[in-house]
Design a protein around this motif. Sequence first.
Motif, short mmCIF file in Angstrom:
data_model
loop_
_atom_site.label_atom_id
_atom_site.label_comp_id
_atom_site.label_asym_id
_atom_site.label_seq_id
_atom_site.Cartn_x
_atom_site.Cartn_y
_atom_site.Cartn_z
N LYS A 1 42.87 -39.16 -2.92
CA LYS A 1 42.43 -38.48 -4.04
C LYS A 1 42.21 -38.60 -5.47
O LYS A 1 42.58 -39.62 -5.73
CB LYS A 1 43.69 -37.40 -4.20
CG LYS A 1 43.73 -36.40 -3.19
CD LYS A 1 45.17 -35.29 -2.40
CE LYS A 1 44.39 -34.07 -3.91
NZ LYS A 1 46.08 -33.70 -3.82
N LEU A 2 41.27 -38.35 -6.31
CA LEU A 2 40.62 -38.35 -7.22
C LEU A 2 41.70 -39.01 -8.36
O LEU A 2 41.37 -39.24 -9.44
CB LEU A 2 38.97 -37.65 -7.37
CG LEU A 2 37.71 -37.83 -6.21
CD1 LEU A 2 37.09 -37.77 -7.10
CD2 LEU A 2 38.02 -39.61 -6.30
N ASP A 3 42.53 -38.10 -8.66
CA ASP A 3 43.89 -37.89 -9.73
C ASP A 3 44.49 -38.93 -9.00
O ASP A 3 45.69 -38.33 -9.67
CB ASP A 3 44.51 -36.30 -10.20
CG ASP A 3 44.85 -35.28 -9.10
OD1 ASP A 3 44.94 -36.10 -7.65
OD2 ASP A 3 44.82 -34.81 -8.94
N ASP A 4 44.56 -39.42 -7.23
CA ASP A 4 46.10 -40.57 -7.32
C ASP A 4 46.60 -41.05 -8.45
O ASP A 4 46.20 -42.37 -8.13
CB ASP A 4 45.78 -40.57 -6.23
CG ASP A 4 46.68 -40.99 -4.84
OD1 ASP A 4 48.31 -41.01 -5.34
OD2 ASP A 4 46.99 -41.10 -3.41
N LYS A 5 47.48 -40.69 -8.84
CA LYS A 5 48.24 -42.44 -9.33
C LYS A 5 48.87 -43.03 -8.64
O LYS A 5 48.76 -43.70 -9.37
CB LYS A 5 48.71 -40.80 -10.82
CG LYS A 5 48.64 -39.98 -11.40
CD LYS A 5 49.89 -39.09 -12.48
CE LYS A 5 48.63 -38.34 -12.72
NZ LYS A 5 48.16 -37.44 -12.56
N LEU A 6 49.58 -42.91 -7.90
CA LEU A 6 50.06 -43.21 -7.18
C LEU A 6 49.30 -44.76 -6.15
O LEU A 6 49.97 -46.01 -6.20
CB LEU A 6 50.76 -42.58 -6.12
CG LEU A 6 51.56 -43.61 -5.02
CD1 LEU A 6 53.11 -44.17 -5.64
CD2 LEU A 6 52.60 -42.66 -3.76
N ALA A 7 48.27 -44.08 -6.26
CA ALA A 7 47.44 -45.64 -5.21
C ALA A 7 47.10 -46.29 -6.59
O ALA A 7 46.76 -47.59 -6.52
CB ALA A 7 46.33 -44.74 -5.41
N VAL A 8 47.12 -45.96 -7.74
CA VAL A 8 47.06 -46.97 -8.98
C VAL A 8 47.94 -48.05 -9.37
O VAL A 8 47.71 -49.21 -9.05
CB VAL A 8 46.59 -45.56 -10.14
CG1 VAL A 8 46.66 -47.31 -11.51
CG2 VAL A 8 45.21 -45.83 -9.94
N LYS A 9 49.23 -47.08 -9.12
CA LYS A 9 50.89 -47.87 -9.71
C LYS A 9 50.78 -48.44 -8.42
O LYS A 9 51.02 -50.23 -8.79
CB LYS A 9 51.57 -46.62 -9.65
CG LYS A 9 52.72 -46.78 -9.76
CD LYS A 9 54.44 -46.69 -9.70
CE LYS A 9 55.47 -46.65 -10.29
NZ LYS A 9 56.04 -47.41 -9.29
#
Length: 576
Positions: free
Chosen positions: A335-343
């Motif tokens: 999902k384009l606002d997926d902060k968990l993927a970034v973390k």
Amino acid sequence: MKMANLLVISFMLCLGMLSTTIYNVKLIACASSNGVPTRLYDFKVQTKRVTKLCNTKDIVTINGKFPGPVVYAQEDDRIIVKVTNKTPFNITIHWHGIRQQLSCWYDGPSYITQCPIQSGQSFTYNFTVAKQKGTFFWHAHVSWLRGTVYGAMVVYPKANVHYPFKNPYQEHIILLGEYWIKDLQEIEHSTLASGGAPPRADAFTINGHPGPNYNCSTNDVYQLDVVPRKTYLLRLINAGLNTENFFAIANHKLTIVEADAEYTKPFTTDTVMLGPGQTLNVLVTADQPVGKYSMAVAPYKSGRIVHYQNVSAIACLNYLGAASNSLYLPAKLPKLDDKLAVKTVMDGLRSLNQMDVFKEIDKNLFITIGLNVQKCHSKTPKKNCQAMNNGVLAASMNNISFVNPNISILEAYYKNKKGSYTEDFPDRPSKFYNFVNGAPNNIPHDTQSLNGTRTKVLEYGSKVQLIFQDTGTVNIENHPMHFHGHSFYVVGYGTGNYNPQTAKFNLVDPPYMSTIGVPVGGWAAIRFVANNPGVWYMHCHIDIHQSWGLGMVFIVYNGKGESESLPSPPADLPQC
């Protein structure tokens, strides 16, 4: 003798060039008088007419190429690049991630270390990639010309020094970018004049190609041909202006082995996120059935009030033997606002070996970063004050919006010219509060920032800890903070307000980087040694934030002796 003349003589003397083939790339070196291999490049800044997205326009390029030519070298090589400006625009070139040890004059940010190269003028960059290797890139560092003036820079290990992983079958450069139909300098000018936010990019690009999802782009697609069962090294570079990007390949894993030109422990993931200015090397094995697989780029929507281009750029990973009419298997992006993927990716970044992170700190800095809304002072507010509540958008560090001087700070510092900057950038904000959730938001009355060209002075050899704190004054979002002239250990990061009592630090194997994405509504802690004398820019690599003032400058004093002192400026240094 001027360096430009020396460069011509170097070319004339370089009749017996040394040719080295390393990692399947032929490097041409001209041995210099002191025996250091020297790579020579000639950059012509010129316009080129291109047709993309159903529109034709002139863009600024290097040597007529978009993206620009690749600069190749080996660790400890000397690089000489003569830049001749054949356009009506000012230009500088920054060698992103190169620490420029004792070569601050060639770092490139306009009005920080040099005045721009004006139309019809030349300047020769001359520096050594001392004790550095990996994936870098170069780009314009004036106005928004970086949108088309950029290219990869690859520095290989020394001869007979191997990668810390099995040699890949091939290597490929993947440059992520953005493309606007309108002229970039006009967009920047009109955006700043409006007081509001910039328009979103018309397309994302992969190696200059938008891919089939955009109008008139069915055949404007980058294709990477691969041999089944072979492993490839992809050098990922986000050269985009204003958007952080997810990248993924359909049905293929990405194993990160390098971040910001420093080796990491191998970490395998489905997706990576790169902010503007960040580089990652990933290994990809062609272990799927023969076919065509999409390589996809989409925005990381970290800002709540920011308008993003929602259409993905697509490139093709093409297995040799695949039918020419095969459809691309789509890539699965988070999902384009997926902060968990970034973390998750950030959590997986660890230096390959144990790092010698200092424990004793000489200077402790706490710097808030974020957006501001200024009061409107225009006589035509509908035209010039288009931010929320009829204000004007700005950005700041410790509530100070950086203002470019009209001469180079480095030149002013070296020649002791007073009046163009001050040395009073604060060590911490003037007051502490709940930066993320409780920030004042009576826009624009409680969101003012101060304007100034403020610098922070550091003694040579100072051991510095710096805490970046994202603020929610106007909008929380991820900020890719880039530091010129130094790399730093990313010793910690987290969400919310930084709390020294609960913050968890990694002092064993933190990643060693030059650009760090400060988490949305969070903080990041970095440590570095100020061991490079000169003037060094620290700024957000989202260009509109930089244009609004999200930057500051460190001045590192000389140490002892010639090896710890800023050398004199080159004879052909551009004048303002």
